[in-house]
Design a protein around this motif. Structure first.
Motif, short mmCIF file in Angstrom:
data_model
loop_
_atom_site.label_atom_id
_atom_site.label_comp_id
_atom_site.label_asym_id
_atom_site.label_seq_id
_atom_site.Cartn_x
_atom_site.Cartn_y
_atom_site.Cartn_z
N ASP A 156 0.83 -1.20 0.00
CA ASP A 156 0.00 0.00 0.00
C ASP A 156 0.87 1.26 0.00
OD1 ASP A 156 -2.97 0.94 0.47
OD2 ASP A 156 -1.70 2.18 1.75
N ARG A 157 1.94 1.25 0.78
CA ARG A 157 2.83 2.42 0.80
C ARG A 157 3.40 2.71 -0.58
NH1 ARG A 157 8.00 4.01 0.95
NH2 ARG A 157 8.80 1.91 0.60
N ARG A 158 3.72 1.66 -1.30
CA ARG A 158 4.34 1.82 -2.60
C ARG A 158 3.37 2.23 -3.70
NH1 ARG A 158 9.32 -1.20 -3.75
NH2 ARG A 158 10.37 -1.59 -1.77
N HIS A 159 2.10 1.87 -3.56
CA HIS A 159 1.18 2.02 -4.70
C HIS A 159 -0.05 2.88 -4.42
CE1 HIS A 159 3.45 -0.88 -7.03
NE2 HIS A 159 3.48 -1.66 -5.98
N ARG A 160 -0.21 3.37 -3.20
CA ARG A 160 -1.44 4.11 -2.90
C ARG A 160 -1.57 5.39 -3.73
NH1 ARG A 160 0.82 4.80 3.16
NH2 ARG A 160 2.42 6.38 2.79
N ASP A 161 -0.44 6.01 -4.08
CA ASP A 161 -0.52 7.24 -4.87
C ASP A 161 -1.01 6.98 -6.29
OD1 ASP A 161 0.33 8.71 -2.72
OD2 ASP A 161 2.42 8.82 -3.36
N ARG A 162 -1.01 5.70 -6.71
CA ARG A 162 -1.51 5.33 -8.03
C ARG A 162 -2.97 4.88 -7.99
NH1 ARG A 162 3.51 1.45 -10.03
NH2 ARG A 162 5.14 2.51 -8.83
N GLY A 163 -3.58 4.95 -6.81
CA GLY A 163 -4.98 4.54 -6.68
C GLY A 163 -5.16 3.06 -6.39
N ILE A 164 -4.07 2.39 -5.99
CA ILE A 164 -4.14 0.97 -5.61
C ILE A 164 -3.89 0.86 -4.11
CG2 ILE A 164 -3.32 -1.36 -6.07
CD1 ILE A 164 -1.94 -0.25 -8.59
N HIS A 165 -4.82 0.25 -3.40
CA HIS A 165 -4.68 0.07 -1.96
C HIS A 165 -4.66 -1.41 -1.59
CE1 HIS A 165 -4.83 4.26 -0.75
NE2 HIS A 165 -5.78 4.45 -1.66
N ALA A 166 -4.08 -1.70 -0.44
CA ALA A 166 -3.99 -3.09 0.01
C ALA A 166 -4.41 -3.19 1.47
CB ALA A 166 -2.57 -3.62 -0.17
N PHE A 167 -5.02 -4.31 1.81
CA PHE A 167 -5.46 -4.58 3.17
C PHE A 167 -5.13 -6.03 3.51
CE2 PHE A 167 -8.24 -1.44 1.27
CZ PHE A 167 -8.30 -0.45 2.22
N SER A 168 -4.88 -6.30 4.78
CA SER A 168 -4.79 -7.68 5.26
C SER A 168 -5.91 -7.89 6.26
CB SER A 168 -3.42 -7.94 5.91
OG SER A 168 -3.20 -7.07 7.01
N LEU A 169 -6.20 -9.14 6.55
CA LEU A 169 -7.36 -9.39 7.42
C LEU A 169 -7.34 -10.77 8.05
CD1 LEU A 169 -9.63 -11.42 5.84
CD2 LEU A 169 -9.63 -9.45 4.31
N MET A 170 -8.09 -10.87 9.13
CA MET A 170 -8.40 -12.13 9.79
C MET A 170 -9.83 -12.49 9.41
SD MET A 170 -8.35 -14.71 11.82
CE MET A 170 -9.12 -15.59 13.20
N PRO A 171 -10.03 -13.60 8.68
CA PRO A 171 -11.39 -13.96 8.28
C PRO A 171 -12.23 -14.55 9.43
CG PRO A 171 -9.86 -15.63 7.54
CD PRO A 171 -9.02 -14.52 8.12
N GLY A 172 -11.55 -15.10 10.43
CA GLY A 172 -12.23 -15.82 11.49
C GLY A 172 -11.78 -17.27 11.47
N VAL A 173 -12.22 -18.02 12.43
CA VAL A 173 -11.88 -19.45 12.50
C VAL A 173 -12.98 -20.23 11.80
CG1 VAL A 173 -11.44 -21.40 14.01
CG2 VAL A 173 -10.62 -19.13 14.65
N ILE A 174 -12.64 -20.84 10.69
CA ILE A 174 -13.61 -21.59 9.90
C ILE A 174 -13.05 -22.98 9.66
CG2 ILE A 174 -15.00 -21.64 7.79
CD1 ILE A 174 -13.17 -18.47 8.48
N GLN A 175 -13.81 -24.00 10.02
CA GLN A 175 -13.33 -25.37 9.87
C GLN A 175 -13.55 -25.84 8.43
OE1 GLN A 175 -15.05 -27.01 13.83
NE2 GLN A 175 -13.20 -28.19 13.44
N THR A 176 -12.57 -25.55 7.59
CA THR A 176 -12.59 -25.97 6.19
C THR A 176 -11.43 -26.93 5.95
OG1 THR A 176 -11.16 -24.17 5.43
CG2 THR A 176 -13.53 -23.71 5.55
N ASN A 177 -11.24 -27.29 4.71
CA ASN A 177 -10.14 -28.19 4.35
C ASN A 177 -8.78 -27.58 4.65
OD1 ASN A 177 -9.26 -30.71 3.15
ND2 ASN A 177 -8.56 -29.51 1.41
N LEU A 178 -8.72 -26.26 4.77
CA LEU A 178 -7.46 -25.60 5.11
C LEU A 178 -6.87 -26.14 6.40
CD1 LEU A 178 -5.37 -23.25 4.67
CD2 LEU A 178 -6.91 -21.82 6.05
N GLY A 179 -7.74 -26.44 7.36
CA GLY A 179 -7.28 -26.88 8.67
C GLY A 179 -7.18 -28.38 8.84
N ARG A 180 -6.98 -29.10 7.75
CA ARG A 180 -6.98 -30.56 7.84
C ARG A 180 -5.81 -31.11 8.66
NH1 ARG A 180 -5.63 -28.83 2.89
NH2 ARG A 180 -3.71 -29.52 1.86
N HIS A 181 -4.75 -30.31 8.84
CA HIS A 181 -3.60 -30.77 9.62
C HIS A 181 -3.70 -30.37 11.09
CE1 HIS A 181 -1.60 -32.02 5.96
NE2 HIS A 181 -1.72 -30.81 5.46
N VAL A 182 -4.77 -29.64 11.46
CA VAL A 182 -4.90 -29.14 12.83
C VAL A 182 -5.58 -30.20 13.70
CG1 VAL A 182 -5.89 -27.33 14.28
CG2 VAL A 182 -5.07 -26.79 11.97
#
Length: 311
Positions: A201-227
């Motif tokens: 975001d720091r590098r590209h915000r002046d060009r009209g491109i923004h970036a965000f990161s996030l926590m989606p929450g704890v969801i029991q999907t195939n992603l957590g198959r090793h947990v």
């Protein structure tokens, strides 16, 4: 946190509730990992709002099936599929080349692996750091010309509260010298996601491109198959449905409240508070994941690893 960005939505909101009233007609979107879990619900909500959505997936058969289902739901051919293996830099480059410089308004870096056994990719990097961070780093930087043509555009990096398990070990990100710990490796990759969004975001915000990161929450999907089940039970109070889990990704991508802003770490459809002792487990963002110096250092390390000089 003074001036923290919030919304009328929260932990129980669904992606379709968040997208209601948003018009994305004519806006092109890529969702990595869009063939399962939260990625499906993210793609579904964006398509319902009129966006054209490309599912960037490893499993083309599953992606094709999901695209067909969503297209029937929305009554239009808005969702398509292409192959992407984030653990292969060659695959990432090939995908970006196929996209070219077609205008791109939303890039949802959703795909990932979690707490998997120790392994390395074909390029020699620790699997979780490579798939969750380096693959997305290369993909996003290669797509900057397309994002510039799609402005105002946003990049969404799906991180996790698990970033609290580890900062980035800049001396040994691939666990070549230290004992491998699956959750520490996962946490490191999720911290990298947050730092990447901050620096991008720091590098590209002046060009009209923004970036965000996030926590989606704890969801029991195939992603957590090793947990292990015991670890799931320890965080069950944070559990969401996949429809709820996709809501913050969709809010990050479309919320008017975020217009002109960027680099933020989000949770439950709001800007997260910086973690301090006493806050509930699994909430907030660790100070080291908001460190601009660490973000710049990670950028330089990532450039070196993927062999890409982007300034």
């Amino acid at each position: 946190m003074t001036g923290r960005v919030t919304s009328r939505f929260g932990a129980q909101s669904t992606a379709l509730e968040v997208i209601e009233g948003i018009d994305l007609a004519g806006r092109a979107t890529i969702v990595t990992g869009g063939a399962s879990g939260v990625g499906v619900e993210t793609a579904r909500a964006l398509a319902h709002a009129g966006a054209s959505v490309l599912l960037a997936v490893r499993d083309l058969q599953a992606g094709t099936r999901i695209a067909a289902v969503i297209n029937v739901e929305v009554g239009a051919d808005r969702v398509s599929v292409d192959f992407l293996e984030l653990g292969s830099l060659a695959s990432v480059r090939a995908f970006a080349e196929r996209w070219g410089e077609r205008p791109l308004s939303l890039l949802i870096n959703n795909a990932g692996v979690m707490a998997c056994p120790q392994g390395t990719t074909e390029d020699g990097f620790e699997t979780q750091f490579a798939v969750n961070h380096l693959g997305h780093f290369l993909l996003t930087t290669l797509l900057v010309p397309a994002l510039e043509k799609g402005v105002p555009s946003r990049v969404i990096a799906v991180s996790s509260s698990a970033h609290a398990l580890s900062d980035v070990d800049f001396d040994d990100p691939d666990f070549r010298k230290r004992p491998y710990d699956a959750f520490q490796a996962y946490g490191q990759s999720k911290t990298a996601n947050a730092l990447f969004a901050l620096e991008f975001d720091r590098r590209h915000r002046d060009r009209g491109i923004h970036a965000f990161s996030l926590m989606p929450g704890v969801i029991q999907t195939n992603l957590g198959r090793h947990v292990p089940d015991a670890d799931w039970s320890a965080i069950e109070h944070l559990t969401k449905t996949v429809e709820q889990g996709a809501s913050t990704s969709v809010w990050a991508a479309t919320a008017p409240e975020l217009e002109g802003k960027g680099g933020l770490y989000l949770e439950n459809c709001a800007e997260a508070e910086v973690f301090v002792r006493g806050m509930p487990r699994g909430t907030g963002v660790m100070p080291y994941a908001r460190d601009p110096d660490a973000a710049r250092r990670l950028w330089a390390l990532s450039e070196e690893k993927v062999g890409l000089a982007v300034g």
